[in-house]
Motif scaffolding. Structure first.
Motif, PDB file in Angstrom:
ATOM      1  N   THR A 243      -0.001  11.761 -19.637  1.00 41.03           N
ATOM      2  CA  THR A 243      -0.719  10.706 -19.642  1.00 41.03           C
ATOM      3  C   THR A 243      -0.080   9.556 -18.773  1.00 41.03           C
ATOM      4  OG1 THR A 243      -0.863  11.103 -22.181  1.00 41.03           O
ATOM      5  CG2 THR A 243      -1.339   8.759 -21.405  1.00 41.03           C
ATOM      6  N   PHE A 244      -1.035   9.203 -18.279  1.00 40.10           N
ATOM      7  CA  PHE A 244      -0.478   7.981 -17.106  1.00 40.10           C
ATOM      8  C   PHE A 244      -0.596   6.609 -17.741  1.00 40.10           C
ATOM      9  CE2 PHE A 244      -2.758  11.029 -14.077  1.00 40.10           C
ATOM     10  CZ  PHE A 244      -1.635  11.855 -13.988  1.00 40.10           C
ATOM     11  N   ALA A 245      -0.024   5.787 -17.009  1.00 40.46           N
ATOM     12  CA  ALA A 245      -0.038   4.227 -17.489  1.00 40.46           C
ATOM     13  C   ALA A 245       0.187   3.383 -16.027  1.00 40.46           C
ATOM     14  CB  ALA A 245       1.187   3.974 -18.407  1.00 40.46           C
ATOM     15  N   THR A 246      -0.425   2.387 -16.104  1.00 42.91           N
ATOM     16  CA  THR A 246      -0.205   1.380 -15.023  1.00 42.91           C
ATOM     17  C   THR A 246       1.181   0.507 -15.279  1.00 42.91           C
ATOM     18  OG1 THR A 246      -1.748  -0.131 -15.753  1.00 42.91           O
ATOM     19  CG2 THR A 246      -2.549   1.420 -14.208  1.00 42.91           C
TER      20      THR A 246
ATOM     21  N   VAL B  97       3.939   8.267 -14.983  1.00 43.28           N
ATOM     22  CA  VAL B  97       3.730   8.824 -15.916  1.00 43.28           C
ATOM     23  C   VAL B  97       4.253   8.243 -17.413  1.00 43.28           C
ATOM     24  CG1 VAL B  97       4.221  11.322 -17.042  1.00 43.28           C
ATOM     25  CG2 VAL B  97       3.920  11.039 -14.548  1.00 43.28           C
ATOM     26  N   GLN B  98       3.246   8.071 -18.414  1.00 37.51           N
ATOM     27  CA  GLN B  98       3.726   7.451 -19.406  1.00 37.51           C
ATOM     28  C   GLN B  98       4.420   8.383 -20.531  1.00 37.51           C
ATOM     29  OE1 GLN B  98       0.789   5.417 -21.529  1.00 37.51           O
ATOM     30  NE2 GLN B  98       1.868   5.203 -23.467  1.00 37.51           N
ATOM     31  N   SER B  99       3.822   9.813 -20.501  1.00 39.32           N
ATOM     32  CA  SER B  99       4.095  10.718 -21.316  1.00 39.32           C
ATOM     33  C   SER B  99       3.661  12.047 -21.054  1.00 39.32           C
ATOM     34  CB  SER B  99       4.190  10.511 -22.780  1.00 39.32           C
ATOM     35  OG  SER B  99       2.710  10.384 -23.075  1.00 39.32           O
ATOM     36  N   VAL B 100       4.355  13.307 -21.303  1.00 42.73           N
ATOM     37  CA  VAL B 100       3.955  14.510 -21.409  1.00 42.73           C
ATOM     38  C   VAL B 100       3.983  15.173 -22.669  1.00 42.73           C
ATOM     39  CG1 VAL B 100       4.270  16.781 -20.504  1.00 42.73           C
ATOM     40  CG2 VAL B 100       4.940  14.835 -19.102  1.00 42.73           C
ATOM     41  N   ASP B 101       2.725  15.101 -23.098  1.00 41.49           N
ATOM     42  CA  ASP B 101       2.475  15.565 -24.520  1.00 41.49           C
ATOM     43  C   ASP B 101       2.139  17.150 -24.664  1.00 41.49           C
ATOM     44  OD1 ASP B 101       3.089  12.944 -25.737  1.00 41.49           O
ATOM     45  OD2 ASP B 101       1.159  12.287 -24.890  1.00 41.49           O
ATOM     46  N   LEU B 102       2.133  17.335 -25.817  1.00 42.46           N
ATOM     47  CA  LEU B 102       1.623  18.678 -26.315  1.00 42.46           C
ATOM     48  C   LEU B 102       0.120  18.657 -26.824  1.00 42.46           C
ATOM     49  CD1 LEU B 102       4.500  20.345 -28.067  1.00 42.46           C
ATOM     50  CD2 LEU B 102       4.103  20.795 -25.980  1.00 42.46           C
TER      51      LEU B 102
ATOM     52  N   ALA C  56       0.849  -1.296   0.021  1.00 40.25           N
ATOM     53  CA  ALA C  56       0.173   0.050  -0.111  1.00 40.25           C
ATOM     54  C   ALA C  56       0.902   1.243  -0.002  1.00 40.25           C
ATOM     55  CB  ALA C  56      -0.873  -0.078   1.367  1.00 40.25           C
ATOM     56  N   LEU C  57       1.828   1.333   0.741  1.00 42.12           N
ATOM     57  CA  LEU C  57       2.904   2.473   0.755  1.00 42.12           C
ATOM     58  C   LEU C  57       3.394   2.609  -0.670  1.00 42.12           C
ATOM     59  CD1 LEU C  57       4.701   1.989   4.279  1.00 42.12           C
ATOM     60  CD2 LEU C  57       3.152   3.988   3.531  1.00 42.12           C
ATOM     61  N   LYS C  58       3.979   1.602  -1.192  1.00 37.00           N
ATOM     62  CA  LYS C  58       4.514   1.616  -2.619  1.00 37.00           C
ATOM     63  C   LYS C  58       3.582   2.163  -3.579  1.00 37.00           C
ATOM     64  CE  LYS C  58       8.525  -1.251  -2.588  1.00 37.00           C
ATOM     65  NZ  LYS C  58       9.210  -2.392  -3.353  1.00 37.00           N
ATOM     66  N   ILE C  59       2.229   1.791  -3.620  1.00 38.06           N
ATOM     67  CA  ILE C  59       1.381   2.092  -4.342  1.00 38.06           C
ATOM     68  C   ILE C  59       0.794   3.508  -4.253  1.00 38.06           C
ATOM     69  CG2 ILE C  59      -1.043   1.725  -5.228  1.00 38.06           C
ATOM     70  CD1 ILE C  59      -0.529  -1.275  -4.523  1.00 38.06           C
ATOM     71  N   ALA C  60       0.589   3.915  -3.022  1.00 42.58           N
ATOM     72  CA  ALA C  60       0.370   5.162  -2.673  1.00 42.58           C
ATOM     73  C   ALA C  60       1.541   6.124  -3.148  1.00 42.58           C
ATOM     74  CB  ALA C  60       0.095   5.536  -1.253  1.00 42.58           C
ATOM     75  N   ALA C  61       2.750   5.915  -2.873  1.00 39.40           N
ATOM     76  CA  ALA C  61       3.924   6.732  -3.487  1.00 39.40           C
ATOM     77  C   ALA C  61       4.053   6.797  -4.869  1.00 39.40           C
ATOM     78  CB  ALA C  61       5.045   6.146  -2.614  1.00 39.40           C
ATOM     79  N   SER C  62       3.658   5.875  -5.441  1.00 39.24           N
ATOM     80  CA  SER C  62       3.648   5.912  -7.045  1.00 39.24           C
ATOM     81  C   SER C  62       2.441   6.981  -7.236  1.00 39.24           C
ATOM     82  CB  SER C  62       3.382   4.723  -7.694  1.00 39.24           C
ATOM     83  OG  SER C  62       2.134   4.417  -7.494  1.00 39.24           O
TER      84      SER C  62
ATOM     85  N   SER D  99       2.297  14.663  -8.513  1.00 42.01           N
ATOM     86  CA  SER D  99       3.239  15.749  -8.397  1.00 42.01           C
ATOM     87  C   SER D  99       3.498  16.410  -9.732  1.00 42.01           C
ATOM     88  CB  SER D  99       4.453  15.250  -7.450  1.00 42.01           C
ATOM     89  OG  SER D  99       5.416  16.195  -7.342  1.00 42.01           O
ATOM     90  N   GLU D 100       3.985  15.258 -10.624  1.00 44.14           N
ATOM     91  CA  GLU D 100       4.220  15.615 -12.147  1.00 44.14           C
ATOM     92  C   GLU D 100       3.238  16.265 -12.543  1.00 44.14           C
ATOM     93  OE1 GLU D 100       6.562  15.885 -15.492  1.00 44.14           O
ATOM     94  OE2 GLU D 100       7.044  15.710 -13.359  1.00 44.14           O
ATOM     95  N   ARG D 101       1.904  15.949 -12.456  1.00 46.38           N
ATOM     96  CA  ARG D 101       0.607  16.598 -12.837  1.00 46.38           C
ATOM     97  C   ARG D 101       0.519  17.835 -12.587  1.00 46.38           C
ATOM     98  NH1 ARG D 101      -5.492  14.264 -11.948  1.00 46.38           N
ATOM     99  NH2 ARG D 101      -6.391  15.607 -13.659  1.00 46.38           N
ATOM    100  N   LEU D 102       0.663  18.117 -11.440  1.00 49.35           N
ATOM    101  CA  LEU D 102       0.696  19.529 -10.682  1.00 49.35           C
ATOM    102  C   LEU D 102       1.795  20.490 -11.292  1.00 49.35           C
ATOM    103  CD1 LEU D 102       0.114  18.908  -6.930  1.00 49.35           C
ATOM    104  CD2 LEU D 102      -1.591  20.031  -8.541  1.00 49.35           C
ATOM    105  N   ARG D 103       2.916  19.956 -11.711  1.00 49.90           N
ATOM    106  CA  ARG D 103       4.217  20.716 -11.922  1.00 49.90           C
ATOM    107  C   ARG D 103       3.634  21.203 -13.567  1.00 49.90           C
ATOM    108  NH1 ARG D 103       7.501  20.597 -15.861  1.00 49.90           N
ATOM    109  NH2 ARG D 103       7.259  18.532 -16.538  1.00 49.90           N
TER     110      ARG D 103
END
Length: 138
Positions: A50-53, A66-71, A7-13, A19-23
């Motif tokens: 874009t997220f991926a599992t 994070v799978q990618s940051v696109d335009l 649970a800790l690892k999943i929540a940390a991901s 955080s990246e999305r907020l950036r």
């Protein structure tokens, strides 16, 4: 791997991707009025995340990354600003395709997801602490 560590690892991901999305949202908002410097030049182009599992084979849990940051490929709005340095011959300027209302909604959603993941981490740590206390008292 025990369930609390998983649970800790999943929540940390989840914390990491939000955080990246907020950036990215912050960057979009900061450049919501950033036009080109020359006539007809393209302005700042909105970015999307874009997220991926990813499956963790050790514990069978799914992590998010994070799978990618696109335009954003949507069209640039055009405004009539004849005195602007980026105005074309007709006085029109391409504006960034950033909608502050959408960005604020994305920011709120990312913030809530971040807080939810943070709560999971706090609860898991509390359960681990309680387990250790129980083992000590025996």
């Amino acid at each position: 791997m025990d369930p609390l560590s998983a649970a800790l690892k999943i929540a940390a991901s989840g914390l990491g991707v939000q955080s990246e999305r907020l950036r990215v949202v912050s960057e979009n908002l900061a450049n919501a009025q950033s036009t080109g410097n020359t006539p007809g030049a393209d302005p700042y182009q909105r970015k999307t995340v874009t997220f991926a599992t990813a499956l963790d084979r050790d514990n069978g849990g799914s992590f998010v990354r994070v799978q990618s940051v696109d335009l954003d490929r949507s069209e640039f709005p055009i405004e009539y600003l004849p005195s602007h340095q980026a105005a074309d011959d007709g006085g029109f300027v391409k504006m960034p395709n950033v909608n502050p209302i959408i960005e604020m909604a994305d920011m709120r959603e990312a913030n809530r997801s971040y807080e939810a993941n943070l709560q999971v981490i706090k609860q898991a740590r509390q359960l681990i602490s309680m387990t250790i206390d129980l083992l000590r008292s025996q």
